[in-house]
Write an enzyme that holds these catalytic residues in place. Structure first.
Site: not given
Ligand code: GLU
Length: 605
Positions: A2, A27, A75, A101-102, A478, A482, A485, A501, A600
């Protein structure tokens, strides 16, 4: 994962932040928010859903006046996508706000410590510990507080931090999450990627891991983790917005292929604490489980097929795999002693939901492995483990598949230890093999520069065979999918021993056969199959470990993978096949990110 943005200058921050967030929408995100400083207070507005809703709520930013602010698209990784969990998060005293983020890997212990010290939490996120740490460490010097906070965090983060005592300043910090500073005239910016910056400036500073920075309208100062100023080069952004969205790659699929070492690390590393595997809050009684089913659709199903070997062998429980569209109508034998593991990137796959419901009716315990927090499958299952792959945009999955697989391996090892079906020595060895996977994935990505060339040779094929045995066979499944697809070339996967066989009748002059030869115990057998198909004129492309002179002499072409423990090897073996499918599709001019007829997330039966 995100996006984050920030602005400090002379213009109204909120509309700039909204515009920046719009640019980061591609994103993927589930909620959004902004914080702006004005007259010694921080105003925060957040919504679940779209940026458009945030724009409406803030009257295009007019309701949050001020010239310094931070914004976020979330996200969710920790806590459902709800408004309290959306960022920015504020400190208890209201003086600080943070976007992140993270993933903060040690958030549980930090949360515990902060609660003990009297801080109260308003969200379920890992992020919220950051803002309380900043408040705790703040003694009138924000730089010191940010530095001390960063020193406490383990995991990945791109952070934007504002404080009412510093009305025109933003602090940012970075560790293993993207963060770029945009250098303007009388104004400065930051963002997760350049797409959010190019409308305002093309001068950028790329922060390195462990660095943090202070932004004011007139200055940008970058520090190392010890707080010393570092001089950074200002780079010129030459990408257009479309190239920037894809991280400079031509397609999202390639970007996501390249993200795999990081995504797998993000998925497994936080769950390995010292020599222990900690699987979120799982209290499943594994002693009481006598049978495991794994079900899913498409690539997720093949991740299950590949992981079955590890789960069964390590846990000493019989494992059956079945497609969800079949299992839902199979009247399968399941009871309270059954564990059903379901896999789904989106968490919304209709057939998988139906199979899950059916198993629950029969009393089975259910464990979901999904990528989208708060999705239907996550909510329906008794236990849920998230793959922290970040949003996947290309329709054909890559990092979704490898993170599912890595997480299943982790689960297998965790369960085996709990059930005492492996001894301490085996556990230790396998745990270090697991920890090596992100590095080996990177090697697998780097060691085959010939793939675009090889793809030119095979792109004209009408059909391809993918063969292998045991774990290699699962990779063949897989690999063939791939290829089908995205390149629209007919591809069949076969257990190598099955060729005789029937299928060998189809082998004729020039027929491409992709042979997986990485399973130590069985590769000699697959080599015999290579000899058989070569005798009938097949063109053989082998996937093998380097220094395997026998295979090199048998095959027409060879792609290499690093040597991983056989039980976990599928996750690295798939890499050259993803790349092969990609380059074949590219040679054939296919729409790689949006293959025809595919969606998706398959939310219908
Ligand atoms: N880990 C954080 C959350 O869940 C940040 C997620 C993100 O990178 O948007 O809020």
């Amino acid at each position: 994962m995100c996006g984050i943005v920030g602005y400090t200058g002379t213009q109204s921050a909120a509309p700039m932040l909204l515009e920046g967030l719009r640019k980061l929408e591609y994103r993927g995100y589930d909620s959004a928010g902004i914080a702006v400083i004005q007259d010694g207070t921080i105003s925060i507005s957040k919504v679940t859903g779209r940026i458009a809703a945030l724009a409406e709520k803030t009257e295009d930013g007019k309701l949050l006046p001020g010239v310094t602010g931070i914004g976020h698209t979330r996200w969710a990784t920790h806590g459902a996508p709800t408004q309290p969990n959306a960022h920015p998060h504020a400190s208890n005293d209201g003086r600080f706000a943070v976007v992140h983020n993270g993933i903060i890997e040690n958030y549980l212990e930090l949360r515990e410590e902060l609660i003990q010290k009297g801080f109260h939490f308003e969200s379920e996120t890992d992020t919220e510990v950051v803002v309380h740490l900043v408040e705790m460490y703040y003694q009138g010097n924000l730089k010191q507080a940010v530095m001390r906070t960063s020193a406490r965090l383990r995991g990945s983060y791109a952070l934007g931090i504002v404080c009412t005592d510093y009305p025109d300043t933003i602090f940012v910090a970075r560790e293993a999450s993207p963060l770029i500073l945009g250098i303007g005239v009388g104004e400065n910016f930051f963002a997760s990627d350049v797409t959010a910056l190019v409308a305002y400036t093309r001068n950028a500073i790329y922060l390195d891991d462990g660095e943090f920075a202070e932004l004011t309208p007139a200055s940008v100062t970058v520090f190392n983790c010890a707080g010393q100023t570092v001089s950074k080069k200002i780079s010129r952004i030459t990408w257009d917005v479309q190239a920037a969205e894809k991280g400079g790659y031509e397609h999202f699929m390639m970007k996501e292929i390249m993200e795999q070492p990081r995504a797998v690390k993000a998925t497994i590393a936080p769950r390995i604490q010292g020599s222990d595997i900690v699987l979120d809050n799982m209290d499943l009684n594994l002693e009481g489980i006598h049978r495991i089913w794994i079900t899913a659709c498409g690539s997720a199903y093949y991740a299950g097929c590949a992981a079955k070997y590890a789960v069964e062998k390590l846990c000493q429980i019989p494992v059956q795999t079945e497609l969800a569209s079949e299992l839902r109508y199979a009247d399968a034998l399941m009871d309270e002693q059954t564990l059903l593991i379901v896999l789904s990137q989106s968490g919304e796959t209709a057939d998988t939901i139906a199979a899950l419901r059916e198993a629950k009716k029969r009393g089975a315990k259910t464990l979901a492995i999904v990528n989208v927090v708060g999705s239907t499958i996550a909510k329906l299952s008794d236990y849920c483990l998230y793959t922290w792959a970040g949003p996947e945009i290309a329709v054909a999955t890559t990092k979704g598949y490898t993170t599912q697989l890595a997480l299943l391996y982790l689960f297998a090892l965790y369960a085996a230890r709990k059930r005492r079906t492996i001894d301490d020595g085996q556990y230790k060895t396998l745990l270090s093999s697991l920890k090596a996977l992100p590095r080996q994935l990177q090697q697998a990505l780097d060691m085959n520069p010939c793939i675009p060339q090889v793809a030119k040779k095979y792109c004209g094929a009408h059909s391809m065979f993918f063969i292998g045995r045991n774990t290699d066979y699962a990779v063949a499944l897989e690999g063939a999918l791939k290829m089908k697809e995205i390149s629209y070339i007919h591809a069949e996967s076969y257990a190598a021993g099955e060729l005789k066989h029937g299928t060998i009748a189809l082998i004729c002059e020039g027929q491409p056969v992709i042979a997986l030869c990485c399973n130590e115990a069985l590769k000699e057998k697959t080599m015999s199959n290579i000899v058989e198909v070569k005798a009938r004129g097949a063109e053989v492309l082998a996937v093998a470990h380097r220094n395997d002179p026998k295979i090199a002499s048998l095959a027409d072409d060879i792609l290499f993978v690093p040597k991983a423990t056989t039980l976990f090897s599928a996750v690295v073996e798939i890499i050259p096949l993803q790349l092969l499918a990609y380059y074949v599709a590219k040679e054939n001019g296919c729409d790689i990110d949006k293959p025809k007829n595919l969606a998706k997330s398959v939310t219908v039966e």
